[in-house]
Scaffold this motif. Structure first.
Motif, PDB file in Angstrom:
ATOM      1  N   MET A   1       0.840  -1.169   0.000  1.00 26.75           N
ATOM      2  CA  MET A   1       0.000   0.000   0.000  1.00 26.75           C
ATOM      3  C   MET A   1       0.887   1.234   0.000  1.00 26.75           C
ATOM      4  O   MET A   1       1.936   1.233   0.604  1.00 26.75           O
ATOM      5  N   GLY A   2       0.407   2.248  -0.673  1.00 22.66           N
ATOM      6  CA  GLY A   2       1.215   3.445  -0.780  1.00 22.66           C
ATOM      7  C   GLY A   2       0.431   4.710  -0.507  1.00 22.66           C
ATOM      8  O   GLY A   2      -0.791   4.740  -0.518  1.00 22.66           O
ATOM      9  N   LEU A   3       1.194   5.739  -0.246  1.00 25.19           N
ATOM     10  CA  LEU A   3       0.665   7.076  -0.041  1.00 25.19           C
ATOM     11  C   LEU A   3       1.401   7.963  -1.021  1.00 25.19           C
ATOM     12  O   LEU A   3       2.626   8.001  -1.027  1.00 25.19           O
ATOM     13  N   LEU A   4       0.664   8.638  -1.874  1.00 27.42           N
ATOM     14  CA  LEU A   4       1.255   9.476  -2.904  1.00 27.42           C
ATOM     15  C   LEU A   4       1.165  10.932  -2.455  1.00 27.42           C
ATOM     16  O   LEU A   4       0.081  11.434  -2.178  1.00 27.42           O
ATOM     17  N   LEU A   5       2.319  11.597  -2.351  1.00 25.20           N
ATOM     18  CA  LEU A   5       2.377  13.010  -2.005  1.00 25.20           C
ATOM     19  C   LEU A   5       2.770  13.764  -3.260  1.00 25.20           C
ATOM     20  O   LEU A   5       3.821  13.505  -3.841  1.00 25.20           O
ATOM     21  N   VAL A   6       1.932  14.717  -3.693  1.00 21.99           N
ATOM     22  CA  VAL A   6       2.156  15.427  -4.946  1.00 21.99           C
ATOM     23  C   VAL A   6       2.007  16.925  -4.724  1.00 21.99           C
ATOM     24  O   VAL A   6       1.004  17.384  -4.182  1.00 21.99           O
ATOM     25  N   LEU A   7       3.006  17.678  -5.168  1.00 22.66           N
ATOM     26  CA  LEU A   7       2.901  19.128  -5.185  1.00 22.66           C
ATOM     27  C   LEU A   7       2.261  19.528  -6.499  1.00 22.66           C
ATOM     28  O   LEU A   7       2.742  19.162  -7.570  1.00 22.66           O
ATOM     29  N   ARG A   8       1.158  20.250  -6.426  1.00 24.31           N
ATOM     30  CA  ARG A   8       0.464  20.677  -7.642  1.00 24.31           C
ATOM     31  C   ARG A   8      -0.285  21.970  -7.368  1.00 24.31           C
ATOM     32  O   ARG A   8      -0.485  22.352  -6.224  1.00 24.31           O
ATOM     33  N   ALA A   9      -0.679  22.620  -8.425  1.00 24.18           N
ATOM     34  CA  ALA A   9      -1.472  23.844  -8.286  1.00 24.18           C
ATOM     35  C   ALA A   9      -2.813  23.484  -7.660  1.00 24.18           C
ATOM     36  O   ALA A   9      -3.342  22.392  -7.889  1.00 24.18           O
ATOM     37  N   PRO A  10      -3.366  24.385  -6.859  1.00 29.55           N
ATOM     38  CA  PRO A  10      -4.664  24.086  -6.241  1.00 29.55           C
ATOM     39  C   PRO A  10      -5.733  23.836  -7.306  1.00 29.55           C
ATOM     40  O   PRO A  10      -5.797  24.546  -8.306  1.00 29.55           O
ATOM     41  N   LEU A  11      -6.519  22.835  -7.067  1.00 35.54           N
ATOM     42  CA  LEU A  11      -7.622  22.521  -7.971  1.00 35.54           C
ATOM     43  C   LEU A  11      -8.799  23.412  -7.606  1.00 35.54           C
ATOM     44  O   LEU A  11      -9.052  23.679  -6.426  1.00 35.54           O
ATOM     45  N   PRO A  12      -9.574  23.904  -8.594  1.00 38.61           N
ATOM     46  CA  PRO A  12     -10.664  24.820  -8.294  1.00 38.61           C
ATOM     47  C   PRO A  12     -11.690  24.231  -7.335  1.00 38.61           C
ATOM     48  O   PRO A  12     -12.039  24.836  -6.351  1.00 38.61           O
ATOM     49  N   HIS A  13     -12.168  23.073  -7.615  1.00 39.71           N
ATOM     50  CA  HIS A  13     -13.110  22.375  -6.747  1.00 39.71           C
ATOM     51  C   HIS A  13     -13.119  20.923  -7.190  1.00 39.71           C
ATOM     52  O   HIS A  13     -13.433  20.638  -8.342  1.00 39.71           O
ATOM     53  N   PRO A  14     -12.768  20.001  -6.297  1.00 44.58           N
ATOM     54  CA  PRO A  14     -12.743  18.606  -6.717  1.00 44.58           C
ATOM     55  C   PRO A  14     -14.130  18.126  -7.125  1.00 44.58           C
ATOM     56  O   PRO A  14     -15.100  18.332  -6.404  1.00 44.58           O
ATOM     57  N   ARG A  15     -14.181  17.547  -8.287  1.00 43.71           N
ATOM     58  CA  ARG A  15     -15.461  17.027  -8.767  1.00 43.71           C
ATOM     59  C   ARG A  15     -15.596  15.573  -8.386  1.00 43.71           C
ATOM     60  O   ARG A  15     -14.649  14.806  -8.466  1.00 43.71           O
ATOM     61  N   SER A  16     -16.759  15.225  -7.986  1.00 40.26           N
ATOM     62  CA  SER A  16     -17.025  13.836  -7.645  1.00 40.26           C
ATOM     63  C   SER A  16     -17.205  13.035  -8.917  1.00 40.26           C
ATOM     64  O   SER A  16     -17.878  13.464  -9.850  1.00 40.26           O
ATOM     65  N   LEU A  17     -16.580  11.882  -8.933  1.00 37.80           N
ATOM     66  CA  LEU A  17     -16.738  10.995 -10.088  1.00 37.80           C
ATOM     67  C   LEU A  17     -17.842   9.967  -9.855  1.00 37.80           C
ATOM     68  O   LEU A  17     -17.991   9.041 -10.631  1.00 37.80           O
ATOM     69  N   ARG A  18     -18.613  10.165  -8.799  1.00 43.47           N
ATOM     70  CA  ARG A  18     -19.648   9.197  -8.466  1.00 43.47           C
ATOM     71  C   ARG A  18     -20.650   9.036  -9.598  1.00 43.47           C
ATOM     72  O   ARG A  18     -21.084   7.935  -9.900  1.00 43.47           O
ATOM     73  N   ARG A  19     -21.025  10.126 -10.262  1.00 46.38           N
ATOM     74  CA  ARG A  19     -22.017  10.052 -11.330  1.00 46.38           C
ATOM     75  C   ARG A  19     -21.373  10.068 -12.712  1.00 46.38           C
ATOM     76  O   ARG A  19     -22.061  10.181 -13.707  1.00 46.38           O
ATOM     77  N   LEU A  45       6.859  14.801  -6.585  1.00 47.38           N
ATOM     78  CA  LEU A  45       6.031  13.659  -6.201  1.00 47.38           C
ATOM     79  C   LEU A  45       6.862  12.723  -5.337  1.00 47.38           C
ATOM     80  O   LEU A  45       8.043  12.518  -5.601  1.00 47.38           O
ATOM     81  N   LEU A  46       6.241  12.178  -4.321  1.00 44.41           N
ATOM     82  CA  LEU A  46       6.879  11.188  -3.458  1.00 44.41           C
ATOM     83  C   LEU A  46       5.878  10.076  -3.198  1.00 44.41           C
ATOM     84  O   LEU A  46       4.770  10.332  -2.728  1.00 44.41           O
ATOM     85  N   ASP A  47       6.265   8.858  -3.526  1.00 41.75           N
ATOM     86  CA  ASP A  47       5.435   7.687  -3.285  1.00 41.75           C
ATOM     87  C   ASP A  47       5.974   6.998  -2.038  1.00 41.75           C
ATOM     88  O   ASP A  47       7.094   6.482  -2.039  1.00 41.75           O
ATOM     89  N   VAL A  48       5.191   7.020  -0.963  1.00 35.20           N
ATOM     90  CA  VAL A  48       5.626   6.520   0.336  1.00 35.20           C
ATOM     91  C   VAL A  48       4.871   5.246   0.674  1.00 35.20           C
ATOM     92  O   VAL A  48       3.655   5.184   0.509  1.00 35.20           O
ATOM     93  N   SER A  49       5.588   4.272   1.159  1.00 38.53           N
ATOM     94  CA  SER A  49       4.951   3.048   1.614  1.00 38.53           C
ATOM     95  C   SER A  49       4.303   3.289   2.979  1.00 38.53           C
ATOM     96  O   SER A  49       4.947   3.791   3.902  1.00 38.53           O
ATOM     97  N   VAL A  50       3.042   2.954   3.101  1.00 40.82           N
ATOM     98  CA  VAL A  50       2.320   3.131   4.359  1.00 40.82           C
ATOM     99  C   VAL A  50       2.957   2.282   5.457  1.00 40.82           C
ATOM    100  O   VAL A  50       3.056   2.710   6.606  1.00 40.82           O
ATOM    101  N   GLU A  51       3.456   1.107   5.082  1.00 41.21           N
ATOM    102  CA  GLU A  51       4.090   0.221   6.052  1.00 41.21           C
ATOM    103  C   GLU A  51       5.367   0.832   6.621  1.00 41.21           C
ATOM    104  O   GLU A  51       5.789   0.491   7.722  1.00 41.21           O
ATOM    105  N   ASP A  52       5.997   1.740   5.890  1.00 43.06           N
ATOM    106  CA  ASP A  52       7.186   2.432   6.386  1.00 43.06           C
ATOM    107  C   ASP A  52       6.824   3.681   7.172  1.00 43.06           C
ATOM    108  O   ASP A  52       7.466   4.004   8.168  1.00 43.06           O
ATOM    109  N   LEU A  53       5.797   4.403   6.712  1.00 45.51           N
ATOM    110  CA  LEU A  53       5.454   5.682   7.324  1.00 45.51           C
ATOM    111  C   LEU A  53       4.747   5.538   8.664  1.00 45.51           C
ATOM    112  O   LEU A  53       5.084   6.243   9.625  1.00 45.51           O
ATOM    113  N   LEU A  54       3.789   4.646   8.779  1.00 41.43           N
ATOM    114  CA  LEU A  54       2.987   4.570  10.001  1.00 41.43           C
ATOM    115  C   LEU A  54       3.797   4.207  11.242  1.00 41.43           C
ATOM    116  O   LEU A  54       3.641   4.857  12.284  1.00 41.43           O
TER     117      LEU A  54
END
Length: 130
Positions: A1-19, A45-54
């Motif tokens: 399992m991983g945790l992805l940390l990404v530096l990016r420009a702020p998104l205007p408003h996250p849209r739900s992909l539910r529909r 970007l940094l991909d961190v293993s949850v098993e290492d971070l927790l």
């Protein structure tokens, strides 16, 4: 399992992909994957293993850490520039608790990402959990 940390420009408003249709979901994932590949090349970007971070986070104070204590590796979220000083202090606590070379490497990678964030104003730190 991983945790992805990404530096990016702020998104205007996250849209739900539910529909969203399957095609819209695939397009969103493809676009994110392309953006993450570019971010990885630029050192944003940094991909961190949850098993290492927790275990390291727990050794450093766990949920009592002001910023990293809020981090849920199974959900998504955003850190803003206001979180940066406290996040840097939390990472310093991780460094003090690091016991082996792998943990010290993880702390060094987190510090490098934070330095990059300081150098590039206008970005937010997004985390994407499994």
């Amino acid at each position: 399992m991983g945790l992805l940390l990404v530096l990016r420009a702020p998104l205007p408003h996250p849209r739900s992909l539910r529909r969203a249709t399957r095609a819209q979901r695939r397009e969103r994932l493809r676009t994110d994957a392309e953006e993450w590949a570019i971010a990885e090349e630029r050192g944003l970007l940094l991909d961190v293993s949850v098993e290492d971070l927790l275990p390291l986070r727990n050794a450093a104070g766990g949920n009592r850490l002001p910023v990293l204590g809020q981090l849920d590796p199974w959900s998504d979220g955003v850190f803003t520039r206001e979180d940066l000083p406290q996040l840097a202090a939390d990472v310093d606590r991780l460094g003090a608790a690091a016991g082996d070379a792998a943990e010290r490497g993880l702390v060094a990678a987190l510090k490098a990402l934070l330095v990059r964030w300081r150098d590039e104003p206008g970005l937010v730190l997004n985390w994407y959990g499994d």
